[in-house]
Design an enzyme around this catalytic site. Structure first.
Site, PDB file in Angstrom:
ATOM      1  N   CYS A  87      98.859  46.989  99.099  1.00 13.57           N
ATOM      2  CA  CYS A  87      98.961  45.544  98.917  1.00 13.57           C
ATOM      3  C   CYS A  87     100.419  45.101  99.087  1.00 13.57           C
ATOM      4  O   CYS A  87     100.966  45.151 100.170  1.00 13.57           O
ATOM      5  CB  CYS A  87      98.362  45.144  97.577  1.00 13.57           C
ATOM      6  SG  CYS A  87      97.979  43.379  97.432  1.00 13.57           S
ATOM      7  N   HIS A 204      92.964  48.069  97.186  1.00 12.94           N
ATOM      8  CA  HIS A 204      93.555  48.800  96.064  1.00 12.94           C
ATOM      9  C   HIS A 204      92.756  50.047  95.696  1.00 12.94           C
ATOM     10  O   HIS A 204      91.913  50.010  94.793  1.00 12.94           O
ATOM     11  CB  HIS A 204      93.630  47.892  94.837  1.00 12.94           C
ATOM     12  CG  HIS A 204      94.671  46.846  94.899  1.00 12.94           C
ATOM     13  ND1 HIS A 204      95.960  47.042  94.453  1.00 12.94           N
ATOM     14  CD2 HIS A 204      94.623  45.566  95.345  1.00 12.94           C
ATOM     15  CE1 HIS A 204      96.665  45.919  94.631  1.00 12.94           C
ATOM     16  NE2 HIS A 204      95.876  45.014  95.173  1.00 12.94           N
ATOM     17  N   GLU A 206      93.737  52.570  93.991  1.00 11.22           N
ATOM     18  CA  GLU A 206      94.081  53.019  92.636  1.00 11.22           C
ATOM     19  C   GLU A 206      93.254  52.327  91.563  1.00 11.22           C
ATOM     20  O   GLU A 206      93.201  52.789  90.418  1.00 11.22           O
ATOM     21  CB  GLU A 206      95.575  52.814  92.381  1.00 11.22           C
ATOM     22  CG  GLU A 206      96.009  51.403  92.046  1.00 11.22           C
ATOM     23  CD  GLU A 206      96.029  50.441  93.236  1.00 11.22           C
ATOM     24  OE1 GLU A 206      96.343  49.258  93.017  1.00 11.22           O
ATOM     25  OE2 GLU A 206      95.757  50.874  94.368  1.00 11.22           O
TER      26      GLU A 206
END
Length: 240
Positions: A87, A204, A206
């Site tokens: 990002c 994302h 994670e």
């Protein structure tokens, strides 16, 4: 055990997510690296996390690119070390010249926060070797400046050399305008550098590495398993 450096800029807000995934889910030697430090140390993987570094003033990633630590990130990348920019981290890597192109405002001019379907376009990278080309992953996006753009020659070169790693698609894997959350050129969601060791992506991973998040909630773990396998480390999650 892999050594993973997670950068922290003023305004980072996904640094703890990345640290949690690396440290607590996959049991690796993760540490935070403050933007004023001048070295990432002996890191095997550097994660440039999402957020709003320096408040996204000027343009996203433009100020973070000049943080002291970025000089060593560039060195690390140029020496073949793994770098994953997510990002805002993708934006920083483009500003730093480690990846081509730029991230513009979403075509809707609105912040978008939802799950996105990504098709794996190249499964032979350090970040996707645990997947197969054509696999469709469900990974969330959360950004206002995710519209990837580059000139046609650059886009053609990325395509020709297998450097488009992820593309926004429908749940069935079709490239459609509706599947594109931000207007990115050619539905591009993630790319790698010429050496294949630097990845930039808007979604994302994670944020979705644990099964407790529900159906397909762990698709982001593919990237961590891939990177760890590339580094010769056990790649299975250790968290329950």
């Amino acid at each position: 055990m892999a050594r993973i450096a997670v950068l922290v800029f003023p305004g980072s807000n996904c640094d703890h997510d990345a640290y949690h995934a690396a440290k607590h889910v996959f049991g690796q030697d993760a540490r935070f690296v403050w933007h004023k430090e001048d070295s990432v140390g002996d890191a095997d993987l550097v994660i440039v996390p999402g957020g709003f570094s320096y408040g996204d003033y000027l343009r996203s990633g433009a100020i973070a690119r000049f943080s002291p630590v970025m000089n060593d990130v560039v060195r690390h990348a140029n020496e073949g070390g793994l770098v994953m920019g997510v990002c805002n981290g993708f934006q920083v890597l483009c500003e730093a010249g480690l990846l081509p192109g730029a991230l513009l405002r979403n075509v809707s001019l609105r912040f978008v926060c939802r799950d996105a379907h990504l098709r794996v376009e190249n499964a032979e990278t350090p970040f996707t070797n645990a997947a197969a080309s054509g696999d469709v992953l469900t990974i969330p996006v959360a950004h206002g400046d995710g519209n990837y753009t580059a000139d046609e020659a650059t886009l053609d070169a990325l395509e020709a050399n297998g450097r488009v790693v992820f593309r926004y698609v429908s749940a069935s894997g079709e490239v459609t305008p509706e599947a594109n959350p931000n207007g990115s050129a050619r539905n591009i969601a993630g790319i790698i550098n010429e050496g294949g060791n630097v990845l930039g992506m808007m979604p994302h991973p994670e944020r979705c590495v644990e099964e407790l998040l529900g159906h397909e909630g762990a698709d982001g773990a593919v990237l961590f398993r891939s990177a760890l396998a590339h580094l010769g480390e056990p790649a299975e999650a250790v968290a329950p």
